[in-house]
Design a protein around this motif. Sequence first.
Motif, PDB file in Angstrom:
ATOM      1  N   ARG A  88       0.817  -1.224   0.000  1.00 46.70           N
ATOM      2  CA  ARG A  88       0.000   0.000   0.000  1.00 46.70           C
ATOM      3  C   ARG A  88       0.846   1.268   0.000  1.00 46.70           C
ATOM      4  O   ARG A  88       0.450   2.279  -0.572  1.00 46.70           O
ATOM      5  N   VAL A  89       2.012   1.209   0.648  1.00 46.57           N
ATOM      6  CA  VAL A  89       2.863   2.414   0.712  1.00 46.57           C
ATOM      7  C   VAL A  89       3.945   2.412  -0.365  1.00 46.57           C
ATOM      8  O   VAL A  89       4.827   3.259  -0.364  1.00 46.57           O
ATOM      9  N   GLY A  90       3.885   1.436  -1.276  1.00 36.80           N
ATOM     10  CA  GLY A  90       4.772   1.449  -2.425  1.00 36.80           C
ATOM     11  C   GLY A  90       6.142   0.824  -2.240  1.00 36.80           C
ATOM     12  O   GLY A  90       7.031   1.032  -3.066  1.00 36.80           O
ATOM     13  N   LEU A  91       6.330   0.034  -1.185  1.00 34.55           N
ATOM     14  CA  LEU A  91       7.619  -0.632  -0.998  1.00 34.55           C
ATOM     15  C   LEU A  91       7.752  -1.854  -1.908  1.00 34.55           C
ATOM     16  O   LEU A  91       8.850  -2.335  -2.166  1.00 34.55           O
ATOM     17  N   CYS A  92       6.618  -2.351  -2.374  1.00 34.54           N
ATOM     18  CA  CYS A  92       6.573  -3.514  -3.251  1.00 34.54           C
ATOM     19  C   CYS A  92       5.208  -3.507  -3.926  1.00 34.54           C
ATOM     20  O   CYS A  92       4.393  -2.626  -3.678  1.00 34.54           O
ATOM     21  N   THR A  93       4.962  -4.504  -4.739  1.00 29.43           N
ATOM     22  CA  THR A  93       3.643  -4.634  -5.359  1.00 29.43           C
ATOM     23  C   THR A  93       2.944  -5.859  -4.787  1.00 29.43           C
ATOM     24  O   THR A  93       3.599  -6.758  -4.242  1.00 29.43           O
TER      25      THR A  93
END
Length: 120
Positions: A88-93
Motif C-alpha cells: 500500500r505504501v509502495g515498498l513492493c507490489t
Amino acid sequence: MSEIKDFKDLIIWQKGMEIAEQCYFVTKKFPKEELYGMVLQVRKSSSSIPANISEGYGRRASGDYKRFLNIAQGSVNETETHLLLSARVGLCTLKDMEIIINNLKEETRMISALIKKLNY
C-alpha cells in the motif's frame, strides 16, 4: 508417510521456514531506509511462525503446543498485514507478495487443522 522424529519433520514447520525465507528475499528489495522499519517487522514476524511451531512441539504437552500454534497464527496474520501495508505504501507490489500471501493462507489452514486435531 514417514515418521516424525523432531520438529524439522513437520510439514507445517517446513512451510513456515519457506515463508520466512521468501520474506527475507523480498525485503532485500526494500529501500535501505526501511532496514529498521518494515524490513525488520516482516522478518521478525515471519521467522516467528516456524519458531513458535518448533517451540510448541518441544513442550510435549498439547495445551502448550496449542498455545504456541495460536501464537504462530498471530505471526501469520502479522506478517500478512506488514506485507499488505508494504504494498500500500509502495515498498513492493501485491504481485511481489502473491506467492507469500498464498503460502500464508496455506499455513493458516495447516495450523487450524493441527489445533483441531490436538483438541481430540
